[in-house]
Design an enzyme around this catalytic site. Structure first.
Site, PDB file in Angstrom:
ATOM      1  N   GLY A 468     105.622  72.796  53.905  1.00  0.00           N
ATOM      2  CA  GLY A 468     106.385  71.653  53.421  1.00  0.00           C
ATOM      3  C   GLY A 468     105.712  70.975  52.254  1.00  0.00           C
ATOM      4  O   GLY A 468     106.340  70.255  51.486  1.00  0.00           O
ATOM      5  N   GLN A 469     104.400  71.233  52.118  1.00  0.00           N
ATOM      6  CA  GLN A 469     103.668  70.580  51.031  1.00  0.00           C
ATOM      7  C   GLN A 469     104.059  71.127  49.678  1.00  0.00           C
ATOM      8  O   GLN A 469     103.791  70.524  48.651  1.00  0.00           O
ATOM      9  CB  GLN A 469     102.151  70.686  51.270  1.00  0.00           C
ATOM     10  CG  GLN A 469     101.470  71.962  50.788  1.00  0.00           C
ATOM     11  CD  GLN A 469     101.648  73.144  51.717  1.00  0.00           C
ATOM     12  OE1 GLN A 469     102.690  73.330  52.321  1.00  0.00           O
ATOM     13  NE2 GLN A 469     100.604  73.951  51.848  1.00  0.00           N
ATOM     14  N   GLY A 470     104.703  72.317  49.674  1.00  0.00           N
ATOM     15  CA  GLY A 470     105.236  72.822  48.417  1.00  0.00           C
ATOM     16  C   GLY A 470     104.310  73.760  47.685  1.00  0.00           C
ATOM     17  O   GLY A 470     104.415  73.920  46.466  1.00  0.00           O
ATOM     18  N   SER A 507      94.321  73.680  54.597  1.00  0.00           N
ATOM     19  CA  SER A 507      93.955  72.410  55.211  1.00  0.00           C
ATOM     20  C   SER A 507      93.153  71.612  54.204  1.00  0.00           C
ATOM     21  O   SER A 507      92.796  72.123  53.142  1.00  0.00           O
ATOM     22  CB  SER A 507      93.111  72.651  56.468  1.00  0.00           C
ATOM     23  OG  SER A 507      91.892  73.265  56.102  1.00  0.00           O
ATOM     24  N   SER A 509      93.865  69.413  52.205  1.00  0.00           N
ATOM     25  CA  SER A 509      94.516  69.207  50.899  1.00  0.00           C
ATOM     26  C   SER A 509      93.906  70.107  49.838  1.00  0.00           C
ATOM     27  O   SER A 509      93.741  69.716  48.692  1.00  0.00           O
ATOM     28  CB  SER A 509      94.401  67.730  50.488  1.00  0.00           C
ATOM     29  OG  SER A 509      94.903  66.900  51.510  1.00  0.00           O
ATOM     30  N   ARG A 510      93.568  71.325  50.273  1.00  0.00           N
ATOM     31  CA  ARG A 510      92.788  72.190  49.406  1.00  0.00           C
ATOM     32  C   ARG A 510      93.620  73.105  48.540  1.00  0.00           C
ATOM     33  O   ARG A 510      93.123  73.637  47.530  1.00  0.00           O
ATOM     34  CB  ARG A 510      91.855  73.050  50.249  1.00  0.00           C
ATOM     35  CG  ARG A 510      92.552  74.224  50.944  1.00  0.00           C
ATOM     36  CD  ARG A 510      91.580  75.084  51.735  1.00  0.00           C
ATOM     37  NE  ARG A 510      90.867  74.272  52.697  1.00  0.00           N
ATOM     38  CZ  ARG A 510      89.557  74.371  52.921  1.00  0.00           C
ATOM     39  NH1 ARG A 510      88.835  75.235  52.240  1.00  0.00           N
ATOM     40  NH2 ARG A 510      88.989  73.619  53.819  1.00  0.00           N
ATOM     41  N   ALA A 701      93.710  68.879  38.506  1.00  0.00           N
ATOM     42  CA  ALA A 701      94.305  68.396  39.764  1.00  0.00           C
ATOM     43  C   ALA A 701      93.234  68.182  40.830  1.00  0.00           C
ATOM     44  O   ALA A 701      92.215  68.882  40.866  1.00  0.00           O
ATOM     45  CB  ALA A 701      95.339  69.403  40.260  1.00  0.00           C
ATOM     46  N   GLY A 703      93.059  67.457  45.220  1.00  0.00           N
ATOM     47  CA  GLY A 703      93.887  67.573  46.410  1.00  0.00           C
ATOM     48  C   GLY A 703      94.517  66.233  46.731  1.00  0.00           C
ATOM     49  O   GLY A 703      93.986  65.175  46.372  1.00  0.00           O
ATOM     50  N   GLU A 706      96.937  63.745  52.056  1.00  0.00           N
ATOM     51  CA  GLU A 706      96.389  63.050  53.220  1.00  0.00           C
ATOM     52  C   GLU A 706      96.010  61.616  52.849  1.00  0.00           C
ATOM     53  O   GLU A 706      96.045  60.713  53.679  1.00  0.00           O
ATOM     54  CB  GLU A 706      95.153  63.773  53.755  1.00  0.00           C
ATOM     55  CG  GLU A 706      95.455  65.158  54.267  1.00  0.00           C
ATOM     56  CD  GLU A 706      94.200  65.869  54.722  1.00  0.00           C
ATOM     57  OE1 GLU A 706      93.874  65.741  55.901  1.00  0.00           O
ATOM     58  OE2 GLU A 706      93.558  66.543  53.895  1.00  0.00           O
TER      59      GLU A 706
END
Lengths: 754, 166, 289
Positions: A468-470, A507, A509-510, A701, A703, A706
């Site tokens: 879902g994070q894309g 995981s 936000s990596r 960018a 992460g 969260e």
């Protein structure tokens, strides 16, 4: 043709299947000859299994077998991401409400469920510990048999491990004001709308497993070990999870269904009910004592944090959650002396696991609330107190870690501006502000393969899970941009461990950073090949050629990639293949095994109204600002940040497990475990980002996703206090709790002057 | 402790439905829900299974013009009805303006709740072509989204309504 | 879900006959929004499910008949909340119907089903109590009428006799100009079970009717015909004393996980005060009702 550049927001890759109902999640996958599994559990938190009689269940037409521990290898295989402690089925004792003690395989789900109720389990209920206090009581029953913890000095306690971080000297540090308070954070659950689902199928001489899993490669390793198979013979299919939030990182019932499939010689599927997901994954509760010493001008002199996280009966990844979640406990501030002691406390509850924020929201709630209390006690503005102590770019703040890697003041000031912090408060309204920080990945390893096909279309292979994070869209955007392809000429292949190269995990936000860099590196390798091709075709020096954003620049002209690719590949055609690797090595001496690849940084500011008669909280305005370095897809960033904020409002305002005296979860399922609906939003939500292209990922960018959840609770509670005077240190801020805070005699504050 | 189930005889009932415009006749056991039959017999898996208590809306379909949680409707109750699922909204491979708006506005993350959201939003707009934000939030409250796309979903409905007015 | 036999009678006589022959093994199915949950979780295991939606006499509809508004048993919440007569003359019922679950639930849930479950938290019970509703009931002995206040016994238990079923709910048209309101307390703003649900009406003669649920085993009706409660000139202490009397039957369970008993009682009082005020304002603002 869809074109999209980095920094634009094209439609989500894979979006069409999602809005038309055609996206296939694990439960939508069916295999010929499949059997259906159902779990047998005990209605207690802790029970000694005396006997299991499956005779009657096995006579039910359509039942193939009932799997018990007797049918599994001896000794019972155990697994887990940190410790091999979780048995495939409970052995000897069931240690939490919902732990499977047996499982049925039958022709239909309905028959399996009926048969599961016919399995007669004789058991003796044993005392259970389901709170920090009872688990730490001197005579508490031990959740883990000390025999399983040889040489562990904590074996005679329910503390699995204690993590300590310290610098300076809190014992000798002095301060003008010390605020010493305790805060609590309840057990909450992920409540992904897709309940976990698992299918295992014998696959030639190996095993194929479908799982709604975030880390297919990690699962592959665990299954290979348990099944005694080489990695190449364990094929994990990981269809895009229907929401994960950390709850689908690690193996749960995949080993069970794999052993059942092996026994059946047929595929076996297990689709959990929502209630069963409550008994499979949840966030650790925490009780946190924070003692902050302030100078009278608001400067932090020291901070002393003791956090007890209530983890479950098995460790899962919870001990890492405790260690990593408490580590940046002192926040993004200059704290000259600090001590953080965080304990992972075992209990007879569902094993806690990763959940968006990874242990940080619990401590953040306590520490940020404590800072607000300190500011108010000193008569200072809570915003100014934070700014006074906030680390500036490049400044070390955790002495042995990455220095401040962003212009954090910019983020804080923007949030304050958006909530009109210094403007007059509308009547009856209060405001609160808080800051969240989280250490990003400490290690990482991602490989990506990119194929540039002869017509200029692109295939990207990435082991990330798009839950879902894309991630698909981000990787497609990177490849499309680098190789000059229209976005809809890019196919991203994920979720098949036989086809897709290794990725450590999805995981922390990596993925945009670590896998994004791997995809970028693979594209750069193709670009290098294009350079060589162009040099050969046009007889120019390779060093004089630049390939950039889909264009091949020769000293005297520009060519499209296809202008080079087609003649370069020649009459047989073919393709260019690039491999990318992105690696963050571990640092054995570092307390977390590695310094932060980046920090997620967020500032949340809230305006609230409180109905004093009922305790209802209305959030009239909600501001969330995150430092993301560079938004590769700004709309996806906004969705993630607002989604994180709304998820945070869940644990802030309404979510918690309620236990009965026997340690059973009373509010299993959707009726009495409330999550936010579309009617539970702030009246207004503003999300913004700060982009200074200062992150380690592609195009600068960092992460994200969260960050916006970390400090929701402290910001909301501060606004509630500002609006009503209610001081609340226990979540959630339900109307009833706010009402009690307003109507019941207040506790005497434990602020001590010294 | 186990609870002994009482197994009763199950009626198998012939039913006729029109699903996404296509007539379907079949035999169903009386105790099976519309959700079960859509997913398992017709392989229309756009209707999702989550809470099974009518709280989450992931299984929403339109039954004779009104949205229902198909987990709380027996298939036999739907005999003679017209049913629209998420799969039935787009025609000839062309997304509806609402589906396009869901993608344009960023209303889709993991997507698991989305078929139900789209179906609910479709029915909402059919009943109220020009809804306010508050009406959308109230009208879609029966569709939970844990990714938290609520703002974007409302935006998509508003944008669709606005597009229809132009 | 356990298998069961499914019957779909087309007439009342047939429905009653099925109920008579099946006894307690039969369960009525109207909207199914409660029944199917309980069939699935196994708390109910009937051998026969009797779907009453095919019964001609129970077909959904709202009509006026002899000074009453008669709501057929299978009328769903969506239609009740939208009906102009309900909205005008029975505003609190329209408001309560509008908060029963989500849209999807309200498209299925029936008024009779909501009452026959006899959940103490049912939101439509308090409005129907203040509106003096009567249930029209059919059984082997023919038709009888049960005043709603005599219908509820305790959670899940009513005075409905064996093989009887509710065919309609009848509401007397307003005898006087009145204002009414439905209020509730929940754990969140989105659909939720009420931890207190309350309806209040005040009429032009000063009659206050106050009914509340989810604070005891059954919903309770209280009436103040002294006119004092609705009169803003009445001293606070006196009005509170009347409220003490009207709310005296509240006895919330200490075991509920939805709200503590003291909080429920406090909220009941808050809602009662707000209900009286809201109903009075509506009375003042309208020429009819």
């Amino acid at each position: 043709m869809t074109t999209a550049r980095v920094g634009e927001s094209p439609q989500r890759v894979g979006g069409i299947a999602r809005v038309t109902g055609h996206q296939a999640y694990v439960a939508d996958v069916h295999l010929p000859g499949e059997l259906h599994a159902a779990l047998v559990t005990l209605p207690v938190a802790h029970g000694r299994i005396v006997s299991i009689d499956a005779t009657e269940a096995e006579t039910l037409p359509g039942v193939h077998f009932v799997m018990t521990t007797a049918d599994l290898p001896e000794p019972m295989p155990r697994f887990g991401p940190q410790f091999n402690d979780r048995p495939i089925l409970a052995i000897g004792e069931a240690l939490y409400h919902g732990e499977p003690v047996a499982a049925v395989a039958a022709e239909s789900r309905e028959i399996a469920a009926a048969a599961a109720r016919l399995v007669r389990v004789e058991y003796e209920e044993l005392p259970a510990v389901v709170t920090v206090a009872t688990a730490l009581a001197p005579a508490a029953p031990l959740v883990r048999d000390p025999a399983l913890r040889p040489d562990d000095p904590l074996a005679a306690t329910n503390v699995l491990r204690a993590h300590r971080y310290a610098w300076g000297d809190v014992e000798t540090a002095t301060a003008d004001l010390v605020v010493d308070e305790r805060y609590s954070f309840p057990i909450v659950t992920h409540f992904a709308i897709e309940p976990h689902a698992f299918i295992a199928a014998p696959d030639g001489d190996g095993m194929a497993v479908w799982s709604s899993i975030q880390h297919p490669n990690w699962l592959q390793k665990i299954l290979a070990r348990l099944l005694g198979l080489p990695l190449a013979k364990v094929r994990v299919f990981a269809p895009d999870p229907g929401g994960a939030f950390g709850g689908k990182q690690h193996a749960k019932y995949e080993p069970l269904v794999a052993f059942m499939a092996r026994r059946a010689g047929r595929p076996v599927r297990l689709v959990l009910s929502l209630e069963e997901t409550f008994q499979a994954v949840r966030r650790a509760a925490a009780e946190v004592r924070v003692r902050t010493g302030f100078m009278s001008d608001g400067t932090i002199a020291f901070q002393d944090i003791a956090a007890d996280y209530l983890i479950g009966a098995y460790a899962d990844i919870a001990d890492r959650v405790v260690g990593k979640g408490s580590y940046p406990g002192c926040g993004p501030y200059r704290v000259p002396s600090a001590r953080i002691v965080a304990r992972a406390v075992l209990s007879h509850t569902v094993p806690s696991t990763a959940f968006r924020g990874f242990g940080n929201p619990q401590v953040n709630w306590a520490v940020e609330s404590n800072l607000t209390e300190g500011a108010l006690a000193l008569g200072l503005d809570p915003l100014e107190l934070r700014l006074r102590n906030l680390a500036r770019r490049g400044e070390p703040f955790i002495p042995f870690d990455t220095p401040a890697d962003g212009d954090w003041e910019q983020t804080v000031r923007r949030a304050a501006e958006l909530i009109d912090w210094h403007g007059p408060r509308p009547a009856g309204r209060g405001r609160g502000i808080a800051i969240g920080i989280k250490s990003g990945p400490t290690t990482g390893l991602s490989y990506a393969t990119v194929r540039l096909l002869v017509d200029g279309s692109v295939v990207v292979y990435s082991g990330t899970s798009d839950m879902g994070q894309g991630a698909r869209t981000i990787f497609a955007q990177i490849a499309a941009y680098e190789l000059g392809a229209p976005l809809d000429w890019v196919t991203v292949v994920m979720g098949d461990t036989v086809v897709v190269p290794y990725d450590q995990q999805t995981s922390a936000s990596r993925s945009s950073v670590l896998m994004g860099n791997a995809v970028l590196a693979a594209c750069r390798e193709i670009q290098a090949k294009l350079r060589a091709m162009a040099a050969h075709l046009h007889d120019v020096d390779e060093a004089s050629i630049v390939v950039d954003a889909g264009v091949v620049r020769l000293p005297d002209r520009e060519l499209s990639i296809l202008d080079v690719l087609k003649p370069g590949l020649g009459r047989l055609g073919g393709e260019l293949v690039g491999n990318g690797e992105s690696r963050k090595e571990d640092e054995p001496e570092h307390p977390l095994g590695g310094s932060a690849a980046f920090f997620e940084f967020n500032c949340t500011a809230v305006e609230a109204e409180v109905d004093r008669d009922t305790g209802d909280v209305t959030l009239t305005r909600y501001v969330t600002v995150s430092d993301v370095g560079k938004a590769i897809n700004p709309l996806q960033v906004r969705m993630q940040d607002e989604g994180a904020a709304i998820q945070g409002l869940g644990h802030t305002l309404m979510e918690h497990y309620i236990f009965d005296d026997a340690g059973r979860i009373r509010n299993l399922g959707a009726i009495d475990y409330r999550i936010p609906t579309s009617m539970d939003l702030p009246l207004e939500m503003v999300s913004e980002i700060v982009e200074n292209a200062d992150g380690p990922g592609p195009y600068g960018a960092k992460g994200m996703s969260e960050g916006a959840l970390l400090c929701v609770s402290a910001a909301v509670a501060a606004a509630v206090r500002d609006a009503s005077g209610a001081v609340i240190r226990d979540l959630p801020l339900s109307p009833e709790r706010v009402w009690r805070a307003l109507h019941e005699p207040a506790r005497v504050p434990e602020e001590v002057m010294r | 402790m186990t609870t002994e189930p009482t197994i009763h005889a199950s009626d198998t009932v012939p039913i006729s439905l029109v699903v996404n415009g296509r007539p379907r006749s079949m035999q169903v056991a009386a105790h099976r829900t519309l959700l079960d039959v859509l997913r398992d017999d017709l392989r229309l898996t756009g209707a999702k299974e989550c809470c099974l208590v009518g709280e989450c809306g992931a299984c929403t379909v339109i039954l004779d013009g009104r949205t229902v949680d198909s987990c709380l409707v027996l298939a036999v109750e739907a005999d003679g009805s017209e049913i629209t699922t998420a799969e039935g909204l787009a025609s000839n491979g062309r997304l509806t303006p609402l589906q396009e708006a869901f993608l344009d506005e960023g209303a889709v993350q993991c997507g698991f709740c989305i078929p139900g959201q789209v179906v609910s939003a479709h029915a909402l707009l059919a009943a109220n072509p020009d809804p306010t934000l508050e009406e959308i939030q109230e009208g879609l409250a029966g569709n939970l989204c844990r990714c938290g796309c609520y703002w974007q979903i409302s935006d998509a409905v508003l944008a669709t309504a606005e597009g229809a007015r132009r | 879900m356990q298998p069961f036999a499914y019957r779909r009678p087309s007439s009342l006589a047939e429905a009653v006959a099925i109920l008579e022959s099946s006894g307690p093994e039969a369960r009525l199915l109207a909207g199914g929004t409660d029944l199917i949950i309980r069939l699935r979780d196994g708390t109910l295991r009937p051998s026969v499910v009797v779907d009453v939606k095919g019964v001609a006499e129970l077909r959904p509809g709202i009509r006026e008949d002899d000074g009453r508004l008669v709501i057929a048993a299978t009328t769903v919440m969506t239609d009740i909340m939208a009906d102009p007569r309900v909205r005008r003359d029975f505003t609190a019922l329209a408001e309560a119907a509008a908060v029963v679950g989500s849209v999807q639930i309200r498209n299925r849930a029936t008024l009779a089903g909501n009452l026959c479950n006899a959940s103490p938290a049912a939101d439509t019970s308090p409005p129907l109590l203040i509106y003096d509703a009567t249930l029209v009931v059919h059984g082997p002995g023919g038709e009888r009428r049960i005043p709603l206040d005599a219908f509820f016994v305790r959670s899940g238990v009513t005075t409905l006799a064996r093989a009887e079923l509710v065919t309609a709910i009848a509401l007397p048209l307003p005898p006087a100009r009145r204002g009414a309101v439905h209020l509730r307390r929940t754990r969140r703003r989105g659909h939720d079970l009420a931890s207190v649900t309350l309806a209040c009406s005040v009429d032009e003669h000063g009659l206050t009717r106050l009914a509340y649920g989810s604070v005891g085993p059954r919903p309770v009706l209280g009436v103040d015909d002294s006119g004092a409660l609705a009169d803003p000139a009445t001293p606070e202490a006196e009005r509170e004393a009347i409220l003490d009397r009207l709310l005296a039957d509240a006895s919330p369970s200490p075991r509920s996980m939805r709200a503590g008993p003291d909080y429920r009682l406090a909220m009941l009082r808050v809602l009662a005060r707000r209900g009286i005020q809201g109903a009075s304002e509506r009375l003042a603002n309208r020429s009819t009702t």
